[in-house]
Design a protein around this motif. Structure first.
Motif, PDB file in Angstrom:
ATOM      1  N   TYR A 144       0.675  -1.167  -0.117  1.00 54.89           N
ATOM      2  CA  TYR A 144      -0.011  -0.063  -0.050  1.00 54.89           C
ATOM      3  C   TYR A 144       0.781   1.397  -0.078  1.00 54.89           C
ATOM      4  CZ  TYR A 144       0.991   0.165   4.923  1.00 54.89           C
ATOM      5  OH  TYR A 144       1.600   0.301   6.125  1.00 54.89           O
ATOM      6  N   LYS A 175       2.825   1.918  -2.156  1.00 52.37           N
ATOM      7  CA  LYS A 175       3.459   2.288  -3.319  1.00 52.37           C
ATOM      8  C   LYS A 175       2.559   3.027  -4.357  1.00 52.37           C
ATOM      9  CE  LYS A 175       7.217   0.563  -2.449  1.00 52.37           C
ATOM     10  NZ  LYS A 175       8.354   1.133  -2.423  1.00 52.37           N
ATOM     11  N   GLY A 176       1.739   3.896  -3.883  1.00 50.51           N
ATOM     12  CA  GLY A 176       0.941   5.074  -4.420  1.00 50.51           C
ATOM     13  C   GLY A 176       0.677   4.487  -5.881  1.00 50.51           C
ATOM     14  N   ASN A 177       1.251   5.329  -6.984  1.00 47.53           N
ATOM     15  CA  ASN A 177       0.790   5.175  -8.313  1.00 47.53           C
ATOM     16  C   ASN A 177       0.927   3.621  -8.764  1.00 47.53           C
ATOM     17  OD1 ASN A 177      -0.077   7.618  -8.274  1.00 47.53           O
ATOM     18  ND2 ASN A 177       1.616   8.428  -9.221  1.00 47.53           N
ATOM     19  N   ASN A 178       1.894   3.139  -8.288  1.00 48.74           N
ATOM     20  CA  ASN A 178       2.460   1.700  -8.883  1.00 48.74           C
ATOM     21  C   ASN A 178       1.536   0.755  -8.184  1.00 48.74           C
ATOM     22  OD1 ASN A 178       4.357   2.272 -10.739  1.00 48.74           O
ATOM     23  ND2 ASN A 178       5.995   2.477  -8.725  1.00 48.74           N
ATOM     24  N   ARG A 179       0.684   0.825  -7.622  1.00 52.80           N
ATOM     25  CA  ARG A 179      -0.154  -0.012  -6.632  1.00 52.80           C
ATOM     26  C   ARG A 179      -0.647  -1.218  -7.600  1.00 52.80           C
ATOM     27  NH1 ARG A 179      -3.616   0.604  -1.689  1.00 52.80           N
ATOM     28  NH2 ARG A 179      -4.563  -1.689  -1.813  1.00 52.80           N
ATOM     29  N   SER A 180      -1.105  -1.043  -8.746  1.00 52.25           N
ATOM     30  CA  SER A 180      -1.634  -1.850  -9.685  1.00 52.25           C
ATOM     31  C   SER A 180      -0.527  -2.879  -9.946  1.00 52.25           C
ATOM     32  CB  SER A 180      -2.465  -1.544 -10.551  1.00 52.25           C
ATOM     33  OG  SER A 180      -1.801  -0.607 -11.497  1.00 52.25           O
TER      34      SER A 180
END
Ligand code: ATP
Ligand code: MG
Length: 385
Positions: free
Chosen positions: A14, A16-21
């Motif tokens: 969680y 990892k902000g934008n890279n989450r997906s």
């Protein structure tokens, strides 16, 4: 009564902000890969995964595999069923029969449509359990069994009482690729484990001096690779024939500098292989001061041959006992201590230099045709998938 699903919890993702997906997809792929030999279904509920429809006889193996998938923090066998007070009560009664000693119930009510508040519902279900099994006692602070009732927004209720810890970390494949210098010793498999746990995909390189080192020494490295693969997925292994180089060092170089020169050549070869196979870092099992070749001066002199890539040394600040503990925990120790010689031990000088200098190392290397031998070794690498 047997639980019908397994809940998987993940942690650091969680952050990892934008890279989450990207992180979640990689984790999912790794979970599926680790369970490729089993039938099962996998679904996502908020912040968790749930595995269902597996064969009961595979349960232990599935748990073993899942706890090795980096990125997962813990797993729990659980009962899953559509939320309904009567069914929750019935499950609690069934559960009561299997319990002994003390227990506590914690209700987590994510579904606010559920009409009873968490604490009240815990107390109610506590009564149900006590009635079903009067030998039990409630202990809110230090119970033998902690029962969790999760009432989820998706209309499902989960009841669980076991939390099995996994290794945490980041999913393998989210941090790039690293080339692990894998000897047959205790340290380097631990170093590989630690960096894979930070999300690196691993390749490995092993320097082999047949016939000075036996074929069993190579088998041992293959076994270590296999154990590591339980955590990391497939590791491509490069086996470098190192005999001619060791002989050249032995014949030409000042004895005290033999290990220094050998390690400088290993690193040069490792960097070339790493670049050829798109590895962004080299990983070693070095630990400061552990042996003569791992003093600050020695590491300075060996590291100086590296042109571009960072060298990761995750064990640099660890004691041998700490390293051995991890080695035991991850299951490499028993293989690492098998007695077969590593190539480093074959031409071992009596008094290896503790404070080498770059100037003297270069002087020793000018005594033989190093570039030719390095090319020759690289051209004859055996690749084991
Ligand atoms: P290990 O227990 O990992 O063998 P070590 O304490 O024996 O380490 P060294 O022999 O000085 O230490 O090696 C330091 C590091 O260099 C190792 O951790 C490993 O990463 C790398 N290395 C040593 N020998 C080899 C080899 N034959 N093939 C590949 N890498 C090696
Ligand atoms: Mg070694």
């Amino acid at each position: 009564m047997k639980e019908n699903v397994i809940i998987l919890r993940y942690g650091e993702l969680y952050l990892k902000g934008n890279n989450r997906s990207f992180f979640e997809n990689t984790l999912l792929k790794n979970i599926r890969h680790s369970l490729k030999d089993f039938t099962f279904e996998l679904k996502k509920i908020s912040g968790r995964y749930v595995i269902s429809n597996y064969n009961e006889e595979d349960y232990n193996l599935i748990i073993e595999k899942l706890t090795k998938v980096f990125g997962l923090v813990s797993v729990s066998p659980a009962y899953e069923f559509p939320t309904n007070i009567e069914d929750i009560e019935n499950k609690c009664k069934e559960l009561a029969a299997d319990l002994s000693g003390t227990f506590r119930i914690t209700t987590k009510r994510a579904d606010k449509k559920f009409p009873i508040k968490s604490d009240n519902f815990s107390a109610m279900m506590g009564e149900v359990i006590l009635k079903a099994n009067p030998n039990l006692k409630v202990d809110l602070h230090n119970p033998d069994t902690s029962i969790i009732i999760e009432i989820r927004e998706n209309g499902q209720t989960y009841i669980l009482s076991k939390i099995i810890h996994a290794h945490g970390g980041m999913p393998v494949g989210t941090a790039g690729k690293g080339l692990l210098m894998l000897s047959g010793g205790i340290d380097s498999p631990v170093a590989g484990y630690m960096m894979a746990k930070r999300g690196l995909t691993l390749c490995a390189i092993h320097f082999h001096s047949f016939p000075y080192t036996s074929l069993q020494a190579k088998e041992k490295v293959l076994k270590l690779k296999e154990i590591l693969e339980g955590y990391t997925g497939k590791i491509k292994l490069f086996v470098v024939p190192f005999t001619k180089i060791q002989e050249a060092i032995h014949v030409n170089c000042f004895e005290e500098y033999m290990i220094t020169i050998m390690r400088r050549i290993m690193l040069r070869i490792a960097e070339r292989v790493a670049k050829k196979y798109s590895c962004g870092t080299i990983i070693t099992g070095e630990s400061l001061g552990q042996v003569a070749s791992q003093t600050l001066e020695s590491i300075t002199v060996t590291n100086s041959v590296i042109k571009e890539l960072p060298v990761f040394r995750p064990l640099i600040g660890m004691d041998k006992t700490e390293i051995m503990k991890i080695s035991n925990d991850i299951g490499t120790y028993e293989t690492s201590i098998l007695p077969y010689e590593d190539c480093c031990t074959v031409f071992l000088p009596k008094n290896p230099v503790i404070k080498p200098t770059i100037k003297k190392a270069i002087h020793e290397e000018e005594k033989f045709n190093l570039d030719y031998l390095i090319d020759d070794a690289i051209n004859n690498i055996e690749i084991i998938e």
